[in-house]
Design a protein around this motif. Structure first.
Motif, mmCIF file in Angstrom:
data_model
loop_
_atom_site.group_PDB
_atom_site.id
_atom_site.type_symbol
_atom_site.label_atom_id
_atom_site.label_comp_id
_atom_site.label_asym_id
_atom_site.label_seq_id
_atom_site.Cartn_x
_atom_site.Cartn_y
_atom_site.Cartn_z
ATOM 1 N N TYR A 13 0.817 -1.211 0.000
ATOM 2 C CA TYR A 13 0.000 0.000 0.000
ATOM 3 C C TYR A 13 0.854 1.265 0.000
ATOM 4 N N ARG A 14 1.987 1.236 0.673
ATOM 5 C CA ARG A 14 2.884 2.397 0.679
ATOM 6 C C ARG A 14 3.383 2.676 -0.738
ATOM 7 N N LYS A 65 0.474 4.121 -2.954
ATOM 8 C CA LYS A 65 0.109 5.506 -2.644
ATOM 9 C C LYS A 65 1.150 6.502 -3.121
ATOM 10 N N GLN A 66 2.419 6.099 -3.145
ATOM 11 C CA GLN A 66 3.493 7.020 -3.497
ATOM 12 C C GLN A 66 3.378 7.548 -4.913
#
Length: 118
Positions: free
Chosen positions: A47-48, A51-52
């Protein structure tokens, strides 16, 4: 949606355990352990990264590497280029190099209001 992939890996681990002769209780424990471990470890990382997104260059950083067209002769002392629709003062990165009007150059660096080009 990535969770389904992690449950799929848990199912593959369970199938491997079943192939090795594990009983139903052991298969269930393998499925839960692998699936939970992936959810706890891999999901936050995934997820990180989602999102980036790609890095966005702004300001002067966005101009580095851009192409420009020489408007007035550019040499080690100065000159003018058209960069992103704007006229900029420019200087050749290598002092002995000269660029004539109409030539395409690349911006290497911005020093104040002057573009260093090659």
């Amino acid at each position: 949606m990535p969770e389904f992939g992690m449950f799929g890996v848990g199912a593959l681990a369970t199938a491997a355990a079943a192939g090795l002769g594990a009983n139903v209780v052991t298969q269930f424990i393998v499925f839960v352990a692998v699936s939970v471990a992936l959810l706890v470890v891999v999901r936050p990382i995934a997820y990180r990264h989602l999102k980036q997104g790609p890095p966005v260059r702004m300001g002067i950083d966005a101009l580095k590497g851009a192409s420009a067209v020489v408007q007035e002769r550019v040499d080690g002392e100065g000159g003018r280029i058209k960069l992103n629709g704007e006229i900029w003062s420019a200087r050749a990165l290598n002092p002995g190099t000269t660029y004539e009007p109409g030539q395409h150059v690349d911006v290497v660096e911005i020093e104040g209001a002057t573009a260093l080009v090659v």
